[in-house]
Scaffold this motif. Structure first.
Motif, mmCIF file in Angstrom:
data_model
loop_
_atom_site.group_PDB
_atom_site.id
_atom_site.type_symbol
_atom_site.label_atom_id
_atom_site.label_comp_id
_atom_site.label_asym_id
_atom_site.label_seq_id
_atom_site.Cartn_x
_atom_site.Cartn_y
_atom_site.Cartn_z
ATOM 1 N N ASP A 188 37.782 52.513 38.759
ATOM 2 C CA ASP A 188 37.940 53.059 37.416
ATOM 3 C C ASP A 188 38.827 52.180 36.535
ATOM 4 O O ASP A 188 38.728 52.235 35.303
ATOM 5 C CB ASP A 188 38.530 54.472 37.477
ATOM 6 N N GLN A 189 39.694 51.380 37.145
ATOM 7 C CA GLN A 189 40.613 50.534 36.394
ATOM 8 C C GLN A 189 39.997 49.198 35.988
ATOM 9 O O GLN A 189 40.631 48.428 35.268
ATOM 10 C CB GLN A 189 41.888 50.285 37.210
ATOM 11 N N LEU A 190 38.786 48.914 36.459
ATOM 12 C CA LEU A 190 38.175 47.624 36.149
ATOM 13 C C LEU A 190 37.815 47.499 34.673
ATOM 14 O O LEU A 190 37.805 46.395 34.129
ATOM 15 C CB LEU A 190 36.921 47.417 37.004
ATOM 16 N N ALA A 191 37.502 48.609 34.029
ATOM 17 C CA ALA A 191 37.179 48.545 32.599
ATOM 18 C C ALA A 191 38.387 48.054 31.807
ATOM 19 O O ALA A 191 38.258 47.188 30.927
ATOM 20 C CB ALA A 191 36.720 49.907 32.097
ATOM 21 N N ASP A 192 39.572 48.591 32.107
ATOM 22 C CA ASP A 192 40.780 48.128 31.424
ATOM 23 C C ASP A 192 41.086 46.681 31.793
ATOM 24 O O ASP A 192 41.555 45.912 30.945
ATOM 25 C CB ASP A 192 41.967 49.022 31.788
ATOM 26 N N ALA A 193 40.822 46.313 33.037
ATOM 27 C CA ALA A 193 41.048 44.918 33.448
ATOM 28 C C ALA A 193 40.128 43.976 32.693
ATOM 29 O O ALA A 193 40.526 42.859 32.319
ATOM 30 C CB ALA A 193 40.840 44.773 34.955
ATOM 31 N N GLY A 194 38.879 44.407 32.439
ATOM 32 C CA GLY A 194 37.960 43.582 31.669
ATOM 33 C C GLY A 194 38.436 43.375 30.243
ATOM 34 O O GLY A 194 38.305 42.273 29.688
ATOM 35 N N VAL A 195 38.995 44.427 29.639
ATOM 36 C CA VAL A 195 39.545 44.287 28.288
ATOM 37 C C VAL A 195 40.716 43.314 28.287
ATOM 38 O O VAL A 195 40.859 42.478 27.384
ATOM 39 C CB VAL A 195 39.965 45.668 27.748
ATOM 40 N N THR A 196 41.555 43.393 29.312
ATOM 41 C CA THR A 196 42.694 42.470 29.414
ATOM 42 C C THR A 196 42.230 41.030 29.521
ATOM 43 O O THR A 196 42.774 40.135 28.858
ATOM 44 C CB THR A 196 43.556 42.841 30.637
ATOM 45 N N VAL A 197 41.214 40.788 30.336
ATOM 46 C CA VAL A 197 40.712 39.420 30.498
ATOM 47 C C VAL A 197 40.092 38.919 29.196
ATOM 48 O O VAL A 197 40.273 37.747 28.819
ATOM 49 C CB VAL A 197 39.697 39.363 31.655
ATOM 50 N N ARG A 198 39.387 39.767 28.474
ATOM 51 C CA ARG A 198 38.806 39.349 27.189
ATOM 52 C C ARG A 198 39.893 38.968 26.191
ATOM 53 O O ARG A 198 39.758 37.999 25.437
ATOM 54 C CB ARG A 198 37.918 40.459 26.633
ATOM 55 N N ASN A 199 40.975 39.732 26.178
ATOM 56 C CA ASN A 199 42.078 39.396 25.274
ATOM 57 C C ASN A 199 42.744 38.088 25.670
ATOM 58 O O ASN A 199 43.108 37.269 24.818
ATOM 59 C CB ASN A 199 43.107 40.530 25.263
ATOM 60 N N HIS B 174 37.486 45.603 48.781
ATOM 61 C CA HIS B 174 38.033 45.056 50.022
ATOM 62 C C HIS B 174 39.322 45.774 50.365
ATOM 63 O O HIS B 174 40.285 45.758 49.607
ATOM 64 C CB HIS B 174 38.285 43.548 49.881
ATOM 65 N N ASP B 175 39.356 46.441 51.479
ATOM 66 C CA ASP B 175 40.518 47.180 51.960
ATOM 67 C C ASP B 175 41.153 48.001 50.837
ATOM 68 O O ASP B 175 40.534 48.911 50.313
ATOM 69 C CB ASP B 175 41.522 46.220 52.597
ATOM 70 N N SER B 176 42.393 47.680 50.428
ATOM 71 C CA SER B 176 43.090 48.505 49.435
ATOM 72 C C SER B 176 42.905 48.006 48.012
ATOM 73 O O SER B 176 43.598 48.480 47.106
ATOM 74 C CB SER B 176 44.594 48.533 49.753
ATOM 75 N N GLY B 177 41.992 47.075 47.766
ATOM 76 C CA GLY B 177 41.819 46.514 46.436
ATOM 77 C C GLY B 177 40.369 46.504 45.990
ATOM 78 O O GLY B 177 39.437 46.559 46.802
ATOM 79 N N VAL B 178 40.200 46.437 44.674
ATOM 80 C CA VAL B 178 38.884 46.284 44.051
ATOM 81 C C VAL B 178 38.999 45.130 43.071
ATOM 82 O O VAL B 178 39.869 45.126 42.201
ATOM 83 C CB VAL B 178 38.441 47.569 43.318
ATOM 84 N N SER B 179 38.120 44.130 43.198
ATOM 85 C CA SER B 179 38.265 42.888 42.435
ATOM 86 C C SER B 179 37.010 42.581 41.639
ATOM 87 O O SER B 179 35.907 43.026 41.976
ATOM 88 C CB SER B 179 38.582 41.708 43.363
ATOM 89 N N ARG B 180 37.231 41.820 40.585
ATOM 90 C CA ARG B 180 36.137 41.247 39.800
ATOM 91 C C ARG B 180 36.557 39.839 39.403
ATOM 92 O O ARG B 180 37.712 39.603 39.049
ATOM 93 C CB ARG B 180 35.835 42.086 38.568
ATOM 94 N N THR B 181 35.605 38.927 39.443
ATOM 95 C CA THR B 181 35.884 37.514 39.158
ATOM 96 C C THR B 181 35.059 37.063 37.966
ATOM 97 O O THR B 181 33.881 37.407 37.846
ATOM 98 C CB THR B 181 35.567 36.636 40.386
ATOM 99 N N TRP B 182 35.705 36.287 37.094
ATOM 100 C CA TRP B 182 35.059 35.687 35.930
ATOM 101 C C TRP B 182 35.040 34.175 36.097
ATOM 102 O O TRP B 182 35.943 33.586 36.716
ATOM 103 C CB TRP B 182 35.812 36.033 34.644
ATOM 104 N N MET B 183 34.007 33.531 35.532
ATOM 105 C CA MET B 183 33.858 32.082 35.613
ATOM 106 C C MET B 183 33.833 31.479 34.216
ATOM 107 O O MET B 183 33.360 32.108 33.266
ATOM 108 C CB MET B 183 32.580 31.705 36.372
ATOM 109 N N LEU B 184 34.307 30.260 34.109
ATOM 110 C CA LEU B 184 34.384 29.570 32.827
ATOM 111 C C LEU B 184 32.985 29.162 32.351
ATOM 112 O O LEU B 184 32.198 28.615 33.115
ATOM 113 C CB LEU B 184 35.271 28.336 32.951
ATOM 114 N N THR B 185 32.703 29.426 31.086
ATOM 115 C CA THR B 185 31.457 28.972 30.475
ATOM 116 C C THR B 185 31.700 28.001 29.325
ATOM 117 O O THR B 185 30.821 27.216 28.996
ATOM 118 C CB THR B 185 30.637 30.164 29.933
#
Length: 496
Positions: free
Chosen positions: A441-452, A330-341
């Motif tokens: 390209d930065q989403l992989a690092d963001a996924g690692v951050t969210v996992r931590n 979306h415009d100047s950003g790239v997002s990914r959303t996680w949901m609680l399980t």
């Protein structure tokens, strides 16, 4: 003789028990018993007829017994994939707005679940403007409250416990709010752009000040934001119009204006700090920055220099956005959303989510959204009694380790029933996390951050694959309640 003070612990949240046999659910249980009866009747005629009826029955019911960790069966997973395929085939995964688009009006209206939402503004008892988002499809009305929480640093543990108790009381009060459909708490963090600090410090530097002092202040303004972050907290309350009553928007605004002061007072007592309703312009600014993070500094500068941006809701959306399986551009950003399980197991401290709520390095923006669905007292009593009977039956019918775990669940159900009988409220909750970065390209690092972060918070999250656009919208302070937008009625979903 010294008495050691013990810190309170929290927990005892339980997933609502699904009626039926094991993982089959109510629909699967009826299908099993009904199919057995039909199979027995068919066997009276011939064995071939019975097998011809039994095999399709097993193939239809077996997917109901195969479930993921968060309770979804095979049919629900298949429905998500079918819905994604249909949206992609129709071109609904791409959105373009503005003067050069085919949309009427040439404006930048928010997409997706917010495409039909309109904005109105009223004034509360203290003559403060507050924006109201109207969702015409469900006839829902949302108000947004901004907070500046005090935080837990350098605060006595007893004071934190008082805040937690007051927050629980505030949530319990929501079940008595007439017409309330749901609430959400959004904690948004982002790297500090330095705009606010510059607007506060630089104009106050005297022209005749010593050069050394001037250089120190300018260096502070230049380098301090790189090590700091900004945090914003929003609370949304979504109300539904009374069934069978036609009320004008003016009457609804007057009704909401009366409720706002009481809601703000409860938030202040729960550690919410300075709580205030957001105007229509401020709500539009928050949504605009979420879709285009690059304009955050410009919005802060305009607000500081001119007192506002003049932004309207019809121009708060993106110029273009594209949804894929696991990414939302979306415009100047790239997002990914996680949901609680999975919520934190066992007992937890009041600071269990602190790491998740803090700013994450390497991200443009991060939003953690807690969704609450208050349950009315009558329904709460029915739910806790049903869980109590089910837990007692399971505890008395098992053996060995199964019986030990069932006994633990029975104690938890008994405690929930006792607390509900004493006046505590019953609230269904969930959590969603949206991380926005500059490139895919930065989403992989963001996924690692969210996992931590989820590991430190003792929760389990999963990406909202094939639902990224809708999940992104649910984390915005716009009052989108996921359970209000399902195609299958809620009662039927619980039966599945």
């Amino acid at each position: 003789m010294s008495i050691e003070a013990t810190r309170p612990t929290y927990g005892n949240w339980r997933r609502p028990r699904r009626p039926g046999l094991g993982p089959l659910g109510l629909v699967g249980t009826f299908g099993v018993f009904g199919g057995l009866v039909l199979t027995l009747l068919a066997s009276l005629a011939s064995l071939i007829a019975a097998l011809a009826l039994l095999v399709p029955l097993v193939l239809l019911i077996a997917p109901l017994a195969l479930r993921t960790q968060d309770g979804r069966n095979t049919y629900q997973l298949l429905a998500v994939r079918i819905g994604w395929t249909r949206r992609k085939r129709k071109g609904a995964t791409t959105y373009v707005s503005g003067p050069l688009s085919q949309r009427p009006g040439g404006q930048y209206h928010p997409p997706g679940l917010l495409s039909r939402v309109t904005m109105r503004e009223g004034r509360d008892a203290y003559d403060r403007p507050f924006g109201v988002l109207h969702h015409p499809g469900r006839n829902l009305f949302t108000i947004v409250i901004g907070c500046e929480p005090d935080g837990g640093s350098l605060v006595d543990a007893d004071q934190v416990d008082v805040w937690v108790a007051s927050w629980g009381e505030w949530l319990a009060r929501l079940s008595h709010e007439p017409g309330l459909r749901g609430a959400s708490v959004i904690v948004e963090t982002a790297p500090d752009s330095g705009t606010r600090l510059a607007n506060e410090v630089l104009p106050r530097i005297h022209p005749n000040s010593p050069p050394a002092a001037r250089a120190v202040m300018e260096e502070v303004v230049q380098h301090y934001p790189s090590a700091s972050s900004e945090s914003n907290t929003y609370i949304t309350l979504t109300y539904g119009a009374p069934t069978g009553q036609k009320r004008s928007h003016k009457e609804i605004l007057a009704d909401l204006a009366i409720r706002i002061p009481g809601l703000l007072a409860g938030l202040v007592g729960a550690g919410g700090g300075s709580a205030y309703p957001l105007s229509a312009e401020r709500i539009a600014e928050v949504v605009r920055v979420a879709y285009d993070p690059a304009v955050a500094a410009d919005v802060l500068s305009a607000r500081a220099e001119q007192g506002g941006t003049g932004l309207e809701w019809s121009d708060a959306g993106p110029a273009a956005c594209v949804e894929s399986v696991g990414v939302y551009k979306h415009d100047s950003g790239v997002s990914r959303t996680w949901m609680l399980t999975l919520a934190p197991r066992g007992t937890v401290r009041s600071s269990v989510l602190r790491g998740l709520l803090e700013a994450a390095p390497g991200t443009r923006r991060k939003r953690v959204t807690l969704l609450y669905r208050p349950i009315d007292p009558a329904t709460s009593a029915r739910i806790v009694e049903a869980d109590r009977r089910s837990a007692q039956f399971t505890a008395t019918s098992g053996r060995g380790m199964v019986q030990a775990r069932a006994a633990s669940e029975m104690r938890a159900a008994e405690q929930t029933a006792a607390e509900e009988a004493a006046g505590a409220g019953l609230v269904e909750f969930s959590l969603m996390v949206t991380v926005t970065v500059d490139s895919e390209d930065q989403l992989a690092d963001a996924g690692v951050t969210v996992r931590n972060l989820q590991a430190t918070s003792r929760i389990s999250l999963r990406p909202a694959d094939r639902m990224q656009a809708a999940a992104f919208t649910c984390t915005l302070p716009a009052g989108v309640l996921p359970w209000e937008y399902t195609l299958i009625p809620r009662d039927l979903q619980e039966a599945l």
